[in-house]
Write an enzyme that holds these catalytic residues in place. Structure first.
Site, PDB file in Angstrom:
ATOM      1  N   ASN A  87      -6.633   5.117   7.675  1.00 56.66           N
ATOM      2  CA  ASN A  87      -6.226   3.672   7.886  1.00 56.66           C
ATOM      3  C   ASN A  87      -7.022   3.345   6.596  1.00 56.66           C
ATOM      4  O   ASN A  87      -8.328   3.028   6.336  1.00 56.66           O
ATOM      5  CB  ASN A  87      -6.726   3.142   8.635  1.00 56.66           C
ATOM      6  CG  ASN A  87      -6.320   1.751   9.107  1.00 56.66           C
ATOM      7  OD1 ASN A  87      -5.079   1.013   9.384  1.00 56.66           O
ATOM      8  ND2 ASN A  87      -6.936   1.025   9.814  1.00 56.66           N
TER       9      ASN A  87
ATOM     10  N   ASP B 293      -9.944   7.435  14.444  1.00 59.08           N
ATOM     11  CA  ASP B 293     -10.207   7.657  15.934  1.00 59.08           C
ATOM     12  C   ASP B 293     -10.077   6.341  17.427  1.00 59.08           C
ATOM     13  O   ASP B 293      -8.511   6.124  16.647  1.00 59.08           O
ATOM     14  CB  ASP B 293     -12.202   7.513  16.323  1.00 59.08           C
ATOM     15  CG  ASP B 293     -12.558   6.172  15.912  1.00 59.08           C
ATOM     16  OD1 ASP B 293     -11.973   5.312  15.908  1.00 59.08           O
ATOM     17  OD2 ASP B 293     -13.971   5.893  15.942  1.00 59.08           O
TER      18      ASP B 293
ATOM     19  N   HIS C 114      -8.668  -0.507   5.638  1.00 61.55           N
ATOM     20  CA  HIS C 114      -8.791  -2.419   5.998  1.00 61.55           C
ATOM     21  C   HIS C 114      -9.139  -2.545   5.248  1.00 61.55           C
ATOM     22  O   HIS C 114     -10.180  -2.969   4.653  1.00 61.55           O
ATOM     23  CB  HIS C 114      -9.575  -2.012   7.559  1.00 61.55           C
ATOM     24  CG  HIS C 114      -9.907  -2.578   8.022  1.00 61.55           C
ATOM     25  ND1 HIS C 114      -9.539  -3.265   8.988  1.00 61.55           N
ATOM     26  CD2 HIS C 114     -11.406  -4.090   8.308  1.00 61.55           C
ATOM     27  CE1 HIS C 114      -9.110  -4.963   9.250  1.00 61.55           C
ATOM     28  NE2 HIS C 114     -10.929  -4.978   9.347  1.00 61.55           N
TER      29      HIS C 114
ATOM     30  N   ASN D 145       1.153  -1.162  -0.130  1.00 63.01           N
ATOM     31  CA  ASN D 145       0.221  -0.407  -0.024  1.00 63.01           C
ATOM     32  C   ASN D 145       0.757   1.216  -0.324  1.00 63.01           C
ATOM     33  O   ASN D 145       0.597   2.127  -0.661  1.00 63.01           O
ATOM     34  CB  ASN D 145      -0.928  -0.060   0.754  1.00 63.01           C
ATOM     35  CG  ASN D 145      -2.424  -0.592   0.645  1.00 63.01           C
ATOM     36  OD1 ASN D 145      -2.682  -0.436   0.099  1.00 63.01           O
ATOM     37  ND2 ASN D 145      -2.296  -2.002   1.747  1.00 63.01           N
TER      38      ASN D 145
ATOM     39  N   ARG E  44       3.683   2.678  26.135  1.00 61.75           N
ATOM     40  CA  ARG E  44       3.207   2.654  25.489  1.00 61.75           C
ATOM     41  C   ARG E  44       2.933   4.488  24.658  1.00 61.75           C
ATOM     42  O   ARG E  44       2.907   4.978  23.706  1.00 61.75           O
ATOM     43  CB  ARG E  44       1.656   2.176  25.907  1.00 61.75           C
ATOM     44  CG  ARG E  44       1.646   1.305  24.631  1.00 61.75           C
ATOM     45  CD  ARG E  44       0.665   1.873  23.394  1.00 61.75           C
ATOM     46  NE  ARG E  44      -0.116   2.634  23.015  1.00 61.75           N
ATOM     47  CZ  ARG E  44      -1.302   1.729  23.166  1.00 61.75           C
ATOM     48  NH1 ARG E  44      -1.651   0.785  23.291  1.00 61.75           N
ATOM     49  NH2 ARG E  44      -2.875   2.854  23.305  1.00 61.75           N
TER      50      ARG E  44
ATOM     51  N   MET F 164       0.396  -2.163  12.565  1.00 55.88           N
ATOM     52  CA  MET F 164      -0.179  -3.632  12.976  1.00 55.88           C
ATOM     53  C   MET F 164       0.117  -2.798  14.596  1.00 55.88           C
ATOM     54  O   MET F 164       0.463  -3.541  15.447  1.00 55.88           O
ATOM     55  CB  MET F 164       0.609  -4.593  13.352  1.00 55.88           C
ATOM     56  CG  MET F 164       0.681  -5.487  11.457  1.00 55.88           C
ATOM     57  SD  MET F 164      -1.410  -5.770  11.648  1.00 55.88           S
ATOM     58  CE  MET F 164      -1.785  -6.719  12.297  1.00 55.88           C
TER      59      MET F 164
ATOM     60  N   GLY G 257     -10.844   4.281  18.737  1.00 64.44           N
ATOM     61  CA  GLY G 257     -10.860   2.188  18.919  1.00 64.44           C
ATOM     62  C   GLY G 257      -9.984   2.031  17.281  1.00 64.44           C
ATOM     63  O   GLY G 257      -9.172   2.246  17.105  1.00 64.44           O
ATOM     64  N   VAL G 258     -10.146  -0.063  17.358  1.00 61.39           N
ATOM     65  CA  VAL G 258      -9.935   0.011  16.920  1.00 61.39           C
ATOM     66  C   VAL G 258     -11.080  -0.431  15.504  1.00 61.39           C
ATOM     67  O   VAL G 258     -11.697  -1.173  14.833  1.00 61.39           O
ATOM     68  CB  VAL G 258      -9.243  -1.707  16.803  1.00 61.39           C
ATOM     69  CG1 VAL G 258      -9.076  -2.562  16.075  1.00 61.39           C
ATOM     70  CG2 VAL G 258      -8.876  -1.197  18.720  1.00 61.39           C
ATOM     71  N   ASP G 259     -10.134   0.337  14.260  1.00 65.38           N
ATOM     72  CA  ASP G 259     -10.579   0.431  12.502  1.00 65.38           C
ATOM     73  C   ASP G 259     -12.112   0.779  12.962  1.00 65.38           C
ATOM     74  O   ASP G 259     -13.360   0.428  12.870  1.00 65.38           O
ATOM     75  CB  ASP G 259     -11.053  -1.013  12.481  1.00 65.38           C
ATOM     76  CG  ASP G 259      -9.668  -1.947  12.021  1.00 65.38           C
ATOM     77  OD1 ASP G 259      -9.044  -1.244  11.590  1.00 65.38           O
ATOM     78  OD2 ASP G 259     -10.108  -2.921  12.154  1.00 65.38           O
TER      79      ASP G 259
HETATM   80  C1  GRF Z   1      -3.276  -4.317   3.388  1.00 70.41           C
HETATM   81  O1  GRF Z   1      -4.419  -5.450   3.206  1.00 70.41           O
HETATM   82  C2  GRF Z   1      -4.493  -3.535   4.804  1.00 70.41           C
HETATM   83  O2  GRF Z   1      -5.441  -3.580   4.548  1.00 70.41           O
HETATM   84  C3  GRF Z   1      -3.936  -4.309   6.004  1.00 70.41           C
HETATM   85  O3  GRF Z   1      -2.452  -4.882   6.302  1.00 70.41           O
HETATM   86  C4  GRF Z   1      -2.144  -5.002   5.286  1.00 70.41           C
HETATM   87  C5  GRF Z   1      -0.775  -4.062   5.045  1.00 70.41           C
HETATM   88  O4  GRF Z   1      -0.168  -4.327   3.457  1.00 70.41           O
HETATM   89  N1  GRF Z   1      -4.014  -3.069   7.620  1.00 70.41           N
HETATM   90  P1  GRF Z   1       1.242  -3.448   3.374  1.00 70.41           P
HETATM   91  O5  GRF Z   1       1.825  -3.741   4.293  1.00 70.41           O
HETATM   92  O6  GRF Z   1       0.552  -2.703   2.624  1.00 70.41           O
HETATM   93  O7  GRF Z   1       1.165  -4.923   1.172  1.00 70.41           O
END
Ligand code: GRF
Length: 200
Positions: free
Chosen positions: A103, A137, A105, A14, A61, A86, A139-141
């Protein structure tokens, strides 16, 4: 031209799409929380400054988040793009960049939030899944949705073929969302992200 900072943990496909399709923005730094992240090499190939910031190097953190904020501020970023990063960011980070963190998802939120979303949707047997780009925000996603694209799960689908289709859509949708942001065409009202027509 807006300045984008990208946070990664993995392959960075990405990130690659965000670099390749840059139009109205510039990726000014890439931060990974993993030294082995393949995306770091991609950034270096484009002469983009890279930083590895590992949670284990910090006492808390908050201290980890603080270092991320410091690097992003120093690079004067307008937008933070999480691309396979992550780690859940803390409240202070989210407050500091409120409305300026996106983000991606690999599912149609709010379905299958969290990790392993492609696999979870596939195993669940959904007939449709997809990709979501959203603002972040606390939260998670859970943040306001910018763009979504649905992807059908075909009869003969395998997890691999589905993942491939999802990644292809991701690489188109994320740059599209950043373009809308860069053009100043997004306005968030409550949970809704409204899109203005382009100025012609
Ligand atoms: C993607 O599928 C994204 O939606 C998710 O993590 C993956 C990252 O892939 N959050 P990359 O590192 O961009 O190849």
């Amino acid at each position: 031209m807006i300045r984008v900072g990208v946070l990664i943990s993995g392959e960075g496909t990405n990130l690659q799409a965000i670099i390749d399709k840059a139009k109205g923005w510039e990726v000014v730094l890439v931060i990974s929380n993993r030294q082995e992240a393949g995306g770091l090499a991609r950034a270096k190939r484009h002469n983009i400054p890279t930083f590895v910031v590992k949670q284990s190097d910090f006492p808390s953190r908050e201290a980890f988040d603080h270092e991320l904020i410091r690097l992003l501020d120093e690079a004067r970023v307008d937008l933070v793009a999480l691309a396979g990063f992550m780690r859940v960011l803390g409240q202070k980070f989210v407050a500091h960049f409120r409305g300026r963190i996106m983000n991606i998802h690999p599912a149609l939120l709010p379905a299958f939030a969290g990790t392993d979303a492609i696999e979870k949707a596939f195993r669940y047997g959904t007939k449709v899944t997809g990709v979501t780009v959203h603002f972040v925000d606390e939260g998670v996603d859970t943040g306001p949705i910018v763009l979504q694209q649905a992807i059908p799960v075909e009869e003969e689908e395998t997890l691999e073929s589905l993942a491939e289709k999802i990644h292809q859509v991701e690489h188109k949708l994320y740059p599209e969302a950043i373009r809308l942001y860069a053009e100043g065409r997004l306005r968030t009202v409550g949970r809704k992200v409204k899109m203005k027509e382009p100025n012609l």
